[in-house]
Design an enzyme around this catalytic site. Structure first.
Site, PDB file in Angstrom:
ATOM      1  N   ASN A 194       2.336   1.383   4.391  1.00 14.36           N
ATOM      2  CA  ASN A 194       2.681   0.109   5.053  1.00 14.36           C
ATOM      3  C   ASN A 194       2.420   0.172   6.559  1.00 14.36           C
ATOM      4  O   ASN A 194       3.100  -0.484   7.339  1.00 14.36           O
ATOM      5  CB  ASN A 194       4.135  -0.307   4.781  1.00 14.36           C
ATOM      6  CG  ASN A 194       4.467  -1.754   5.156  1.00 14.36           C
ATOM      7  OD1 ASN A 194       5.596  -2.055   5.524  1.00 14.36           O
ATOM      8  ND2 ASN A 194       3.504  -2.645   5.086  1.00 14.36           N
ATOM      9  N   CYS A 237      -1.268   0.692   7.495  1.00 14.71           N
ATOM     10  CA  CYS A 237      -2.711   0.400   7.651  1.00 14.71           C
ATOM     11  C   CYS A 237      -3.122  -0.817   6.813  1.00 14.71           C
ATOM     12  O   CYS A 237      -3.353  -1.907   7.335  1.00 14.71           O
ATOM     13  CB  CYS A 237      -3.556   1.609   7.265  1.00 14.71           C
ATOM     14  SG  CYS A 237      -3.322   3.055   8.330  1.00 14.71           S
ATOM     15  N   ARG A 238      -3.235  -0.626   5.488  1.00 16.22           N
ATOM     16  CA  ARG A 238      -3.827  -1.689   4.668  1.00 16.22           C
ATOM     17  C   ARG A 238      -2.914  -2.890   4.461  1.00 16.22           C
ATOM     18  O   ARG A 238      -3.343  -4.044   4.649  1.00 16.22           O
ATOM     19  CB  ARG A 238      -4.233  -1.113   3.295  1.00 16.22           C
ATOM     20  CG  ARG A 238      -5.392  -0.162   3.372  1.00 16.22           C
ATOM     21  CD  ARG A 238      -5.536   0.637   2.094  1.00 16.22           C
ATOM     22  NE  ARG A 238      -4.412   1.548   1.906  1.00 16.22           N
ATOM     23  CZ  ARG A 238      -4.220   2.296   0.830  1.00 16.22           C
ATOM     24  NH1 ARG A 238      -5.068   2.213  -0.170  1.00 16.22           N
ATOM     25  NH2 ARG A 238      -3.185   3.108   0.747  1.00 16.22           N
ATOM     26  N   SER A 239      -1.655  -2.655   4.035  1.00 21.42           N
ATOM     27  CA  SER A 239      -0.831  -3.824   3.666  1.00 21.42           C
ATOM     28  C   SER A 239      -0.406  -4.682   4.856  1.00 21.42           C
ATOM     29  O   SER A 239      -0.335  -5.907   4.700  1.00 21.42           O
ATOM     30  CB  SER A 239       0.358  -3.435   2.787  1.00 21.42           C
ATOM     31  OG  SER A 239       1.218  -2.537   3.416  1.00 21.42           O
ATOM     32  N   CYS A 260       0.864  -1.187   0.000  1.00 20.77           N
ATOM     33  CA  CYS A 260       0.000   0.000   0.000  1.00 20.77           C
ATOM     34  C   CYS A 260       0.896   1.230   0.000  1.00 20.77           C
ATOM     35  O   CYS A 260       2.078   1.136  -0.358  1.00 20.77           O
ATOM     36  CB  CYS A 260      -0.958  -0.012   1.194  1.00 20.77           C
ATOM     37  SG  CYS A 260      -0.151   0.057   2.809  1.00 20.77           S
ATOM     38  N   ASP A 269      -7.989   3.873   1.340  1.00 24.06           N
ATOM     39  CA  ASP A 269      -7.047   4.262   2.386  1.00 24.06           C
ATOM     40  C   ASP A 269      -7.822   4.753   3.615  1.00 24.06           C
ATOM     41  O   ASP A 269      -8.564   5.725   3.515  1.00 24.06           O
ATOM     42  CB  ASP A 269      -6.167   5.381   1.820  1.00 24.06           C
ATOM     43  CG  ASP A 269      -5.078   5.824   2.763  1.00 24.06           C
ATOM     44  OD1 ASP A 269      -5.091   5.400   3.933  1.00 24.06           O
ATOM     45  OD2 ASP A 269      -4.210   6.596   2.325  1.00 24.06           O
TER      46      ASP A 269
END
Ligand code: 4NP
Length: 171
Positions: free
Chosen positions: A16, A18-20, A13, A136
């Protein structure tokens, strides 16, 4: 007989944090649950948060579903990653484009024969969020973090089916 090399997946993401890292923990959970020999890592296209633990909101929401993100640390994607990972999964379309740009640099540096990685969206095979971005959540509210978890769970289950059916992963 020596065992086969594990299949290696990198979730990517922007930050690195939150999402990934959420995708990393969830994809690893489903691969392990299905006995697949897959190594999962994550990285950011930016270097905004080097060596930082995941955002506390991501950690909290993930923990509510049983995923522990606390040991993960942020890093930026490198061109070497294209020679080491089999699959690089972009969380949104901007990440995808940024990864493609880096791939061209990796090809220039290493040559096409050294490149292992295929690039895809996290949602490539997801029947519930097909080809959709994982939005995001960084500047938004709690619902954004739950949506990340919903999409990562759904997309990870779809990838596990692909790994089982087409890639002979871990067999
Ligand atoms: P991520 O979220 O890409 O899911 O890790 C973000 C985290 C931090 C920032 C942007 C997105 N930031 O601008 O610092």
């Amino acid at each position: 007989m020596p065992s086969k090399t594990p299949y290696k997946v990198l979730c990517v993401c922007l930050g690195n944090i939150c999402r990934s890292p959420t995708a990393e923990a969830i994809l690893k959970h489903y691969c392990d649950a299905h006995g697949l020999d897959v190594i999962v890592d994550s990285a950011g296209t930016s270097n905004y948060h080097p060596n930082k633990a995941p955002d506390i909101r991501s950690q909290k929401h993930a923990a509510q579903r049983g995923y522990d993100l606390s040991a993960l640390r942020a890093r930026q994607i490198t061109i070497t990653d294209f020679t080491e990972f089999d699959l690089i999964l972009a969380m949104d379309h901007e990440n995808f484009d940024d990864i493609q740009t880096l791939l061209r640099k990796a090809i220039h540096q290493y040559g096409t024969h050294q490149i292992r990685a295929k690039i895809a969206l996290m949602s490539e095979h997801d029947p519930n969020f097909k080809l959709q971005a994982i939005p995001d959540p960084y500047y938004g509210g709690a619902d954004g973090f739950d949506r990340v978890l919903d999409q990562c769970e759904s997309s990870s289950q779809a990838w596990v089916e692909v790994f089982k059916q087409h890639m002979n992963v871990g067999q």
